[in-house]
Scaffold this active site. Structure first.
Site, PDB file in Angstrom:
ATOM      1  N   GLN A 120     -17.250 -10.634  13.075  1.00 33.97           N
ATOM      2  CA  GLN A 120     -15.702 -10.572  12.897  1.00 33.97           C
ATOM      3  C   GLN A 120     -15.470  -9.882  11.323  1.00 33.97           C
ATOM      4  O   GLN A 120     -16.440 -10.217  10.475  1.00 33.97           O
ATOM      5  CB  GLN A 120     -15.009 -12.094  12.854  1.00 33.97           C
ATOM      6  N   CYS A 156      -9.512 -10.800  21.530  1.00 32.97           N
ATOM      7  CA  CYS A 156      -8.799  -9.995  20.835  1.00 32.97           C
ATOM      8  C   CYS A 156      -7.695  -9.170  21.386  1.00 32.97           C
ATOM      9  O   CYS A 156      -7.206  -8.434  20.754  1.00 32.97           O
ATOM     10  CB  CYS A 156      -9.764  -9.226  20.022  1.00 32.97           C
ATOM     11  N   CYS A 197      -2.348   0.446   9.228  1.00 31.23           N
ATOM     12  CA  CYS A 197      -1.649  -1.090   8.808  1.00 31.23           C
ATOM     13  C   CYS A 197      -0.318  -0.771   9.349  1.00 31.23           C
ATOM     14  O   CYS A 197       0.653  -0.799   8.320  1.00 31.23           O
ATOM     15  CB  CYS A 197      -1.955  -1.416   7.608  1.00 31.23           C
ATOM     16  N   TYR A 232     -21.180 -13.194  26.208  1.00 33.86           N
ATOM     17  CA  TYR A 232     -20.917 -12.210  24.947  1.00 33.86           C
ATOM     18  C   TYR A 232     -20.992 -12.932  23.611  1.00 33.86           C
ATOM     19  O   TYR A 232     -20.338 -12.887  22.792  1.00 33.86           O
ATOM     20  CB  TYR A 232     -19.499 -11.747  25.131  1.00 33.86           C
ATOM     21  N   CYS A 281      -9.178   1.386   0.172  1.00 35.93           N
ATOM     22  CA  CYS A 281      -8.386   0.655   1.199  1.00 35.93           C
ATOM     23  C   CYS A 281      -8.083  -0.737   0.350  1.00 35.93           C
ATOM     24  O   CYS A 281      -9.151  -1.492   0.096  1.00 35.93           O
ATOM     25  CB  CYS A 281      -8.973   0.647   2.415  1.00 35.93           C
ATOM     26  N   CYS A 300       0.921  -1.306  -0.269  1.00 37.51           N
ATOM     27  CA  CYS A 300       0.012   0.053   0.025  1.00 37.51           C
ATOM     28  C   CYS A 300       1.067   1.227  -0.042  1.00 37.51           C
ATOM     29  O   CYS A 300       1.706   1.408   0.860  1.00 37.51           O
ATOM     30  CB  CYS A 300      -0.798   0.054   1.166  1.00 37.51           C
TER      31      CYS A 300
END
Length: 457
Positions: free
Chosen positions: A291, A415, A86, A320, A165, A77
């Site tokens: 996700q 996460c 990123c 959750y 993107c 990129c």
């Protein structure tokens, strides 16, 4: 030099970067003290200047690479140096994976106080480019002060008006450019300045393609309208740009930093999208969590199923649960499944998914989780509990409840390795971690997904 001799704007001696932060920064040491830099790669030698002096640390800005990292690669990129999305794109995949695996190991040892937990090899993401199904683009001002749409510059609120993107499919870039170009010269919508109204443009591009062509759902997130007619003006503006056939949702939030809406104002073509995981199709309202990397999510749900060790008779709880992705992926192998979440809209979606799929042995509840769990415990004791909390980790009330729960196994999906490790330390004496397996859910960032197995101590 002593710490007292450093001051903001002052030059630092050449720094060798030794570690990364999950926010995308880098870590070095000088005279035994920690230096946090805004960017950098492990092994890189850099020139930097002091931004802030604190009691035990320095905050610094990286100015120049004096010696590249041995794991450095050319990013695909062209905006990597500017965009904050990123930070690890310039690090070779093998370097990223090694750092993430070690990050999990170190978090469990240092924060969780369990240095001997076996950490299996990290599972790579099947796809990096075009593998993300949701990106939240921000509205704001560019370097020239013009109101625009794009991605935030690293360490700044300034917007880089990108054309697309590469984490998403090209069709998302088409929507981004059309909305951004249409904003050129617009000052007011419904009589209100854009700065205080428009928040995010969220483009959903699920991997599920029932007709073969990509599905694109555009969600515009705003603050609540200040006067009648503002929401209507925005709706007509977006419909004029994207066309009458576009799938479009307008949602609002009172939190300007949020990238997820709390209330759907209006929609065209539906306010949910469908995703498929290992042959199981689920519907997600745009306000519920899903996700963002479908390929790795499929691996994750298979791994959770393997670690749960179900035989078809067990009672499973999914805490959750969101829209039911883990609960329903386990349903075919469990006796009964109970899911709960604090977000009512997500639980409504989970119930609808269970009904559509014919899983009559799955039930769901919403509300304050410590209360919901205590009420459920009066009815049954689970064999296996799956935990998949937000990045901040488990609520204190949930941790307290789990300490006294006589389940056989906890499968903890996280996460954020540090939050998970803090929960491990808090559960010590009741639960002990026995193994874990990291996954690279977010390949170009320093974040890492981890599946940790705990058993009664």
């Amino acid at each position: 030099m002593t710490m007292e001799e450093y001051s903001p704007g002052g030059a630092l001696p050449p720094l060798r970067i030794t570690d990364l932060t999950v926010e995308g920064g880098a870590v070095a040491r000088i005279e035994g003290r920690v230096v946090f830099l805004d960017a950098g790669l492990p092994g890189e030698l850099v020139r930097a200047e002091v931004e802030e002096v604190r009691k035990k640390i320095l905050l610094a800005r990286r100015l120049e690479t004096l010696e590249p990292s041995p794991h450095a690669v050319e990013p695909w990129c062209p905006r990597t140096a500017e965009c904050g999305g990123c930070p690890l794109l310039g690090l070779a995949p093998e370097g990223r994976l090694a750092w993430k695996e070690n990050h999990v190991r170190q978090a469990l040892a240092r924060i969780g106080k369990v240095p001997d937990v076996p950490v299996e090899n990290i599972i790579p993401s099947p796809k990096e480019r075009g593998g993300r199904n949701r990106v939240a683009y921000a509205f704001g001002r560019d370097a020239a002060g013009a109101f625009t749409l794009g991605l935030r510059r690293r360490g700044s609120h300034e917007i880089i008006p990108v054309r697309e993107c590469g984490l998403q499919i090209p069709e998302a870039g088409d929507v981004l450019r059309r909305v951004r170009d249409a904003l050129n010269g617009v000052a007011l919508l419904g009589g209100r300045p854009l700065d205080g109204y428009l928040s995010r443009l969220i483009i959903h591009t699920p991997a599920f393609r029932p007709a073969g062509a990509p599905v694109v759902l555009t969600e515009c997130l705003t603050r609540p309208q200040a006067r009648p007619g503002e929401h209507e003006a925005l709706w007509e503006f977006l419909r004029g740009i994207l066309g009458e056939d576009a799938r479009l949702v307008h949602s609002e939030t009172r939190d300007p930093s949020s990238s997820r809406g709390g209330r759907i104002v209006r929609s065209a073509g539906g306010d949910a999208f469908r995703e498929e995981y290992n042959g199981l199709t689920l519907d997600f309202p745009v306000t519920a969590f899903a996700q963002t990397n479908t390929g790795t999510a499929e691996i994750l749900y298979r791994l959770v199923g393997e670690q749960a060790g179900l035989t078809g008779r067990e009672t499973v709880w999914d805490v959750y649960c969101g829209a039911g992705s883990i609960a329903l992926s386990l349903a075919a192998s469990a006796g009964t499944v109970f899911g709960c979440d604090g977000v009512e809209a997500a639980v409504v979606a989970a119930r609808a998914n269970a009904t559509r799929l014919g899983f009559g042995h799955c039930t769901f509840a919403s509300g304050p989780l410590p209360k919901v769990l205590a009420e459920r415990a009066r009815v049954e004791t689970p064999d296996v509990v799956v935990l998949d909390p937000p990045r901040a980790g488990l609520e204190e009330g949930v941790r307290a409840f789990l300490k006294n729960l006589r389940a056989r196994r906890l499968v903890y999906v996280a996460c954020d390795a540090a939050s998970q490790a803090r929960d491990v330390a808090a559960l010590a004496g009741a639960w002990r971690p026995v193994s874990c397996r990291p996954l690279d859910m977010f390949p170009t960032t320093a974040h890492v997904e981890n599946v940790l197995i705990l058993e009664r101590d």
